[in-house]
Write an enzyme that holds these catalytic residues in place. Structure first.
Site, PDB file in Angstrom:
ATOM      1  CB  CYS A 127     -39.555 -14.469  20.482  1.00 20.45           C
ATOM      2  SG  CYS A 127     -39.412 -12.999  21.521  1.00 20.45           S
TER       3      CYS A 127
ATOM      4  CG  HIS B 201     -23.463  -9.281  17.711  1.00 16.77           C
ATOM      5  ND1 HIS B 201     -22.781  -8.096  17.846  1.00 16.77           N
ATOM      6  CD2 HIS B 201     -24.730  -9.027  18.101  1.00 16.77           C
ATOM      7  CE1 HIS B 201     -23.603  -7.168  18.300  1.00 16.77           C
ATOM      8  NE2 HIS B 201     -24.785  -7.708  18.463  1.00 16.77           N
TER       9      HIS B 201
END
Length: 564
Positions: free
Chosen positions: A495, A199
């Site tokens: 992606c 993250h």
């Protein structure tokens, strides 16, 4: 106390620490470190029985306040930051964690002690589960620290606001801290834990902050000294001399000028087209990408991020209105929308998420449709309504078999939309030819593909090199998938976070990938780097990378071909 020989060496001018590159770029500044958490004395006096009800109320008020602030920050954030902040806010209201704290308070344990003990208990469980659940340990501890500070009436622990541009050093950062960083003041970031798809790295990439993770020896580097962070090579240089800094910044500024001058469309130096697209999560993000970058469209619209805080499923009309905002931001241009990628670390309140021993390998993504196909059907109805006849591209996450792809494609075609699937599971990459018989395009999600291929927790510093997107085994699966697309005459995009690395984007072009989709701040750097390389050099770099045995070799092999 005299400094240890190690401390002295680390503070010596020019000493270099090595980590895993996460976000390209160079920053030079003085260091800061996060504010410490409020200490809790675990051997505390028991709460009198007459005071336990008040103690419980005090705890609930603190947890509610922390959750509310996290939700407010999520509402102000964008991109990946919204996702992780919303997930953290949900942790502050998690019934299991709250129940464990309540039970302890009922027996006389002070609220702060009960919160820490419950957190330790759940952290041990999460680590045992591994994968995405193990990643949540840092998040859970962050929530606990904020609740403890609230109970004590102290400021929340976290990042200090520096008076001047600074480089932040930390063992690791909770999403709530990373999402709140001001890139004008935090100009570089280095952590001793984490991986390139953690993250912290993902949000730093979204903010455009040069970042290195899993840096060996970083914990011994104090605040208040000058360092240079090189997010391209993975180096942290302690007290660099003026000549070194000048040389590094000269090179970096030349790259920055080239990036600023790029206006698209995506293509190699000799004109081979590679679409450069943006990853978005809502209409605001899509409009910002359109206004601030040369992105040619949207390569990944993460629909689940619109609904992480919803307890009930939005009606078809409400969903359609949300989707239409993104479609309208790029009228007449390519938009690829992903159906709900819910489950594991992104649970949705209105989906049936059963307890699982290993959620990362459980019912997530398209697998939810096997349990409740109506959610998928209604979402596809909403997408079709928002498309209003436009041939939008729609893809499903976590496809593992050709049969899953065929079933999904049928539903999409019934609504006049263009079907595709995500390649995130090694089995799907190995069956790409069979899957392409049923769909019109593939999009490779390298974050999950790396994690599942290498069987490595993305938050483990010890395993950070395994989740590096330059891992040759992962890139071999990407190359294989791209080759299947070329053979079928169908487009294959990337992606995942790998596409945001400018040199790796060139390697992907060499594999035959037709598009890359990245966080908006990475669009120009990727496009400019592609424009500086010929298709032949991309292909030679791709071949060189596949002949290597580890990420460091792979980077060096690509650089030897692509660096002027």
């Amino acid at each position: 106390m005299n400094p240890s020989p190690q401390d002295t060496a680390l503070q010596a001018a020019g000493a270099t620490l090595h980590g895993t590159p996460a976000v390209p770029g160079i920053a030079v500044a003085s260091t800061i470190r996060p504010a410490p958490r409020v200490p809790v004395e675990m051997r505390s006096v028991a709460v009198a029985e007459s005071d336990r009800h008040a103690e419980l109320a005090h705890f609930h008020a603190a947890a509610t306040a922390v959750g509310r602030r996290l939700r407010e920050r999520a509402a102000r954030a964008s991109g990946a930051a919204t996702e992780v902040l919303a997930a953290n806010a949900a942790m502050a209201a998690d019934r299991g964690w709250l129940g464990a704290v309540e039970k302890a308070i009922a027996t006389g344990t002070p609220a702060a002690v009960a919160a820490v003990a419950a957190t330790d208990q759940f952290a041990e469980i999460f680590r045992g589960l591994g994968g995405l659940m193990a990643e949540r340990v840092t998040d859970l501890r962050d929530v606990c620290d904020r609740v403890v500070a609230e109970l004590a009436g102290a400021p929340e622990p976290g990042i200090p606001a520096p008076a001047q541009p600074s480089i932040l050093l930390a063992a690791d950062l909770a999403p709530a801290d990373t999402a709140g960083l001001d890139p004008n003041l935090i100009v570089g970031l280095a952590t001793s834990l984490g991986g390139p798809t953690s993250h912290t790295a993902i949000i730093a990439r979204q903010l455009g902050i040069p970042c290195v993770v899993a840096v060996d020896g970083l914990d011994e580097v104090p605040a208040g000294i000058d360092v240079l962070v090189d997010g391209t090579t993975g180096q942290v240089v302690i007290g660099p001399d003026a000549e070194y800094v000048d040389r590094a910044l000269t090179t970096y500024r030349a790259l920055a000028a080239r990036t600023a001058a790029w206006t698209g469309p995506g293509a190699t130096a000799d004109g081979h087209r590679i679409e450069v697209l943006a990853n978005v999560q809502d209409g605001a993000g899509a409009r910002a990408a359109r206004q601030q970058t040369p992105a040619e469209g949207v390569g990944l619209f993460r629909t689940e991020l619109c609904f992480l805080d919803r307890e009930s499923e939005p009606a078809v009309a409400e969903q359609a209105a949300l989707y239409r905002e993104v479609f309208d931001a790029y009228p007449g241009q390519k938009v690829v929308i992903r159906t709900l990628d819910a489950g594991s670390d992104k649970p949705l309140g209105f989906a049936d998420h059963a307890e699982e021993a290993n959620p990362a390998l459980g019912v997530r993504g398209i697998r939810l449709a096997a349990r409740d196909s109506a959610i998928l059907d209604r979402q596809l109805d909403a997408i079709a309504e928002a498309a209003a006849g436009r041939a939008l591209w729609v893809m499903a996450p976590m496809i593992s078999t050709a049969a899953e792809a065929k079933s999904f494609a049928g539903k999409v075609r019934e609504r006049g939309l263009v079907p595709g699937v995500m390649i995130e599971v090694p089995a799907a990459a190995l069956q790409a030819e069979q899957i392409l018989e049923h769909v019109e395009f593939l999009s490779i999600g390298t974050n999950d593909l790396a994690q599942y291929t290498m069987a490595a927790d993305r938050m483990s510093a010890e395993l950070a090199t395994l989740t590096d997107p330059w891992q040759p085994a992962v890139l071999a699966l990407v190359a294989r998938t791209a080759a299947a697309g070329r053979a079928a005459g169908k487009p294959v995009g990337v992606c995942g976070e790998a596409a945001a690395d400018p040199q790796l984007a060139c390697v992907l072009a060499g594999f035959g990938v037709s598009s890359v989709s990245v966080a908006a701040p990475a669009v120009a750097a990727v496009g400019a780097t592609l424009a500086s390389a010929t298709l032949d050099s991309c292909r030679r770099a791709a071949a060189a990378v596949l002949a290597t045995a580890d990420p460091g070799e792979a980077r060096a092999a690509a650089a030897s071909v692509l660096t002027p």
